[in-house]
Scaffold this motif. Structure first.
Motif, PDB file in Angstrom:
ATOM      1  N   LEU A  75       0.845  -1.188   0.000  1.00  0.00           N
ATOM      2  CA  LEU A  75       0.000   0.000   0.000  1.00  0.00           C
ATOM      3  C   LEU A  75       0.879   1.236   0.000  1.00  0.00           C
ATOM      4  CD1 LEU A  75      -2.732  -0.835   2.707  1.00  0.00           C
ATOM      5  CD2 LEU A  75      -2.774  -1.329   0.268  1.00  0.00           C
ATOM      6  N   VAL A  76       0.618   2.140  -0.931  1.00  0.00           N
ATOM      7  CA  VAL A  76       1.293   3.438  -0.961  1.00  0.00           C
ATOM      8  C   VAL A  76       0.294   4.469  -0.453  1.00  0.00           C
ATOM      9  CG1 VAL A  76       2.482   5.141  -2.380  1.00  0.00           C
ATOM     10  CG2 VAL A  76       2.685   2.709  -2.935  1.00  0.00           C
ATOM     11  N   THR A  77       0.574   5.071   0.693  1.00  0.00           N
ATOM     12  CA  THR A  77      -0.383   5.956   1.345  1.00  0.00           C
ATOM     13  C   THR A  77       0.250   7.304   1.667  1.00  0.00           C
ATOM     14  OG1 THR A  77       0.103   5.394   3.661  1.00  0.00           O
ATOM     15  CG2 THR A  77      -1.334   3.888   2.451  1.00  0.00           C
ATOM     16  N   THR A  78      -0.609   8.249   2.004  1.00  0.00           N
ATOM     17  CA  THR A  78      -0.178   9.532   2.563  1.00  0.00           C
ATOM     18  C   THR A  78      -0.937   9.764   3.862  1.00  0.00           C
ATOM     19  OG1 THR A  78      -1.859  10.670   1.222  1.00  0.00           O
ATOM     20  CG2 THR A  78       0.386  10.577   0.344  1.00  0.00           C
ATOM     21  N   ARG A  79      -0.313  10.489   4.749  1.00  0.00           N
ATOM     22  CA  ARG A  79      -0.935  10.740   6.046  1.00  0.00           C
ATOM     23  C   ARG A  79      -2.116  11.701   5.921  1.00  0.00           C
ATOM     24  NH1 ARG A  79       1.386   9.136  10.759  1.00  0.00           N
ATOM     25  NH2 ARG A  79       3.503   8.286  10.652  1.00  0.00           N
ATOM     26  N   LYS A  80      -3.118  11.424   6.749  1.00  0.00           N
ATOM     27  CA  LYS A  80      -4.270  12.306   6.863  1.00  0.00           C
ATOM     28  C   LYS A  80      -4.489  12.534   8.354  1.00  0.00           C
ATOM     29  CE  LYS A  80      -9.193  12.658   5.711  1.00  0.00           C
ATOM     30  NZ  LYS A  80     -10.365  11.938   5.148  1.00  0.00           N
ATOM     31  N   ASP A  95      -2.232   4.188  -3.891  1.00  0.00           N
ATOM     32  CA  ASP A  95      -1.891   3.161  -4.869  1.00  0.00           C
ATOM     33  C   ASP A  95      -1.671   1.846  -4.133  1.00  0.00           C
ATOM     34  OD1 ASP A  95      -1.525   2.385  -7.462  1.00  0.00           O
ATOM     35  OD2 ASP A  95       0.055   3.835  -7.880  1.00  0.00           O
ATOM     36  N   HIS A  96      -1.986   0.736  -4.773  1.00  0.00           N
ATOM     37  CA  HIS A  96      -1.653  -0.567  -4.198  1.00  0.00           C
ATOM     38  C   HIS A  96      -1.391  -1.564  -5.309  1.00  0.00           C
ATOM     39  CE1 HIS A  96      -5.699  -2.233  -5.015  1.00  0.00           C
ATOM     40  NE2 HIS A  96      -6.199  -1.092  -4.541  1.00  0.00           N
ATOM     41  N   VAL A  97      -0.594  -2.587  -4.986  1.00  0.00           N
ATOM     42  CA  VAL A  97      -0.142  -3.538  -5.997  1.00  0.00           C
ATOM     43  C   VAL A  97       0.200  -4.858  -5.317  1.00  0.00           C
ATOM     44  CG1 VAL A  97       2.304  -2.905  -5.792  1.00  0.00           C
ATOM     45  CG2 VAL A  97       1.447  -3.804  -7.954  1.00  0.00           C
ATOM     46  N   HIS A  98       0.070  -5.963  -6.069  1.00  0.00           N
ATOM     47  CA  HIS A  98       0.517  -7.260  -5.574  1.00  0.00           C
ATOM     48  C   HIS A  98       2.023  -7.219  -5.371  1.00  0.00           C
ATOM     49  CE1 HIS A  98       1.371 -11.596  -5.475  1.00  0.00           C
ATOM     50  NE2 HIS A  98       0.098 -11.757  -5.143  1.00  0.00           N
ATOM     51  N   ARG A  99       2.484  -7.863  -4.334  1.00  0.00           N
ATOM     52  CA  ARG A  99       3.900  -7.752  -3.978  1.00  0.00           C
ATOM     53  C   ARG A  99       4.824  -8.286  -5.071  1.00  0.00           C
ATOM     54  NH1 ARG A  99       6.830 -10.035   1.531  1.00  0.00           N
ATOM     55  NH2 ARG A  99       8.842  -9.048   1.180  1.00  0.00           N
ATOM     56  N   ASN A 137      -0.499  -1.712 -11.225  1.00  0.00           N
ATOM     57  CA  ASN A 137      -1.237  -1.353 -10.017  1.00  0.00           C
ATOM     58  C   ASN A 137      -2.722  -1.666 -10.170  1.00  0.00           C
ATOM     59  OD1 ASN A 137      -2.158   0.656 -11.713  1.00  0.00           O
ATOM     60  ND2 ASN A 137      -1.032   2.296 -10.715  1.00  0.00           N
ATOM     61  N   GLN A 138      -3.530  -1.148  -9.236  1.00  0.00           N
ATOM     62  CA  GLN A 138      -4.969  -1.467  -9.251  1.00  0.00           C
ATOM     63  C   GLN A 138      -5.677  -0.899 -10.475  1.00  0.00           C
ATOM     64  OE1 GLN A 138      -3.739   0.932  -7.348  1.00  0.00           O
ATOM     65  NE2 GLN A 138      -4.907   2.692  -8.046  1.00  0.00           N
ATOM     66  N   ARG A 139      -5.069   0.079 -11.137  1.00  0.00           N
ATOM     67  CA  ARG A 139      -5.649   0.640 -12.374  1.00  0.00           C
ATOM     68  C   ARG A 139      -5.156  -0.086 -13.614  1.00  0.00           C
ATOM     69  NH1 ARG A 139      -4.156   4.914  -9.207  1.00  0.00           N
ATOM     70  NH2 ARG A 139      -2.195   5.108 -10.339  1.00  0.00           N
ATOM     71  N   GLY A 140      -4.266  -1.065 -13.429  1.00  0.00           N
ATOM     72  CA  GLY A 140      -3.713  -1.794 -14.561  1.00  0.00           C
ATOM     73  C   GLY A 140      -2.611  -1.048 -15.272  1.00  0.00           C
ATOM     74  N   THR A 141      -2.058  -0.012 -14.642  1.00  0.00           N
ATOM     75  CA  THR A 141      -0.993   0.781 -15.254  1.00  0.00           C
ATOM     76  C   THR A 141       0.286   0.655 -14.429  1.00  0.00           C
ATOM     77  OG1 THR A 141      -1.648   2.767 -13.998  1.00  0.00           O
ATOM     78  CG2 THR A 141      -2.658   2.435 -16.161  1.00  0.00           C
ATOM     79  N   THR A 142       1.365   1.208 -14.965  1.00  0.00           N
ATOM     80  CA  THR A 142       2.653   1.220 -14.272  1.00  0.00           C
ATOM     81  C   THR A 142       2.876   2.591 -13.640  1.00  0.00           C
ATOM     82  OG1 THR A 142       3.592  -0.376 -15.828  1.00  0.00           O
ATOM     83  CG2 THR A 142       5.143   0.944 -14.541  1.00  0.00           C
ATOM     84  N   SER A 143       3.264   2.595 -12.381  1.00  0.00           N
ATOM     85  CA  SER A 143       3.586   3.851 -11.706  1.00  0.00           C
ATOM     86  C   SER A 143       4.956   3.730 -11.064  1.00  0.00           C
ATOM     87  CB  SER A 143       2.527   4.199 -10.653  1.00  0.00           C
ATOM     88  OG  SER A 143       2.348   3.136  -9.740  1.00  0.00           O
TER      89      SER A 143
END
Length: 340
Positions: free
Chosen positions: A190-195, A204-208, A239-245
């Motif tokens: 999981l790629v997150t930012t603080r709130k 963003d999230h992706v299979h390891r 990633n979850q959108r099917g693209t590369t980031s």
């Protein structure tokens, strides 16, 4: 054990009694240990709903008969009984003769007790991991496509804050650093930012297995204030959108960077998938990007996710190499034009 003690002060059959009960009934201790976190959570919830309950518990704790011990000390007593039985058997073994029946009986009982203790310890570890994932799930929200985090087969590998080099330049042509927070599980990133202080938004999230890390030295010229010794490149191949980031990240220390690169590089590949077959396939040539259609008999369909992920990594490497070659050609062409 009491019946045995009444009939025989020497307790010759004590180890046999312990072995019989360990093999037949002590699974209840494993269940008890497994449910201990729920006991604590129930007490916590009751205390929040009715503060008077906590006041009553404090009064009981102050009673001399409780020896000023909290309720948790009494709840853990069943498991302590198992460990004390183990110590008892170990002391019996010290006083038995080598090769005697009493020694064999004690060793058999000790092995059975050790299995119960190990099973209890595994449950403690598993429940701690589950509690940790539930805690993370409760403090995260998804900006992108959501997925269920809580799973009995998932555990947290590493979490922490890193600095990300922004993609956009400011008015002075520089790229600044912003903070992201990574949650790396055994099968997921999981790629997150603080709130706020203890809330996170999943960007963003992706299979390891679809993670690629590298030193990221290609953009060194774009960095003036960042420390390159602490930076690395993180690529999410699909990633979850099917693209590369891609993220250019900076750790607080060089040792932290090495640790992150090691844990992120460790891939766990999954199971096979099944896909629908088509008469014609659309494809793109990697060399020049040309797209077109061709009959399906001209290609072999890859239905193994491991191979697919491997091909994604190879595709990214090919594209990176192609971009470097094009950049060199462009630089050479500019230099040649200058000398004309």
């Amino acid at each position: 054990m009491r019946e045995e003690l009444e009939s025989n002060l020497l307790c010759d059959m004590l180890c046999d009694v312990i072995h019989r009960h360990t093999s037949s009934h002590f699974g209840a201790y494993v269940d008890y240990i497994r449910n201990m976190p729920y006991q604590e959570q129930t007490m916590h919830n009751l205390g929040r709903k009715n503060p008077q309950i906590m006041e009553i518990l404090r009064e009981l704790q102050d009673d001399q008969r409780c020896y000023r011990l909290p309720l948790k000390s009494f709840l853990v007593l069943p498991f302590q009984r198992i460990t004390r039985l183990k110590i008892l058997i170990e002391n019996i073994l010290k006083s038995t003769e080598q090769g005697s029946e009493r020694q064999m009986s004690a060793e058999k009982a000790l092995r059975a007790l050790i299995k119960v203790v190990e099973a209890c310890n595994r449950e403690v570890g598993r429940m701690k991991m589950m509690e940790e994932i539930v805690h993370i799930a409760n403090k995260t929200e998804f900006e992108c496509k959501a997925l269920p985090l809580v799973s009995s087969s998932r555990w947290l590998v590493r979490q922490g804050q890193l600095a990300q080099l922004s993609e956009k330049e400011n008015i002075f042509g520089h790229r600044k650093l912003c903070h992201i927070y990574l949650f790396l599980f055994n099968d997921l990133l999981l790629v997150t930012t603080r709130k706020g202080m203890d809330r996170f938004v999943v960007r963003d999230h992706v299979h390891r297995s679809l993670i690629e890390v590298s030193e990221g030295l290609e953009e060194k010229e774009d960095l003036e204030c960042a420390s390159w010794e602490r930076m690395f490149c993180l690529a999410l191949l699909k990633n979850q959108r099917g693209t590369t980031s891609q993220f250019l990240l900076q750790a607080s220390t060089h040792a932290e960077k090495i640790t992150w690169m090691e844990v992120l590089s460790h891939r766990v590949d999954g199971m096979e998938g099944i896909y629908e077959e088509w008469g014609f396939l659309e494809g793109r040539r990697l060399v020049d990007g040309e797209r077109g259609w061709f009959p399906d008999y001209c290609a072999v369909q890859v239905t193994n996710e491991y191979v697919q992920r491997k091909h994604l990594r190879q595709r990214r490497h090919v594209l990176q190499t192609a971009n470097r070659i094009l950049n060199r050609r462009h630089t050479v062409a500019q230099a040649t034009a200058c000398f004309r």
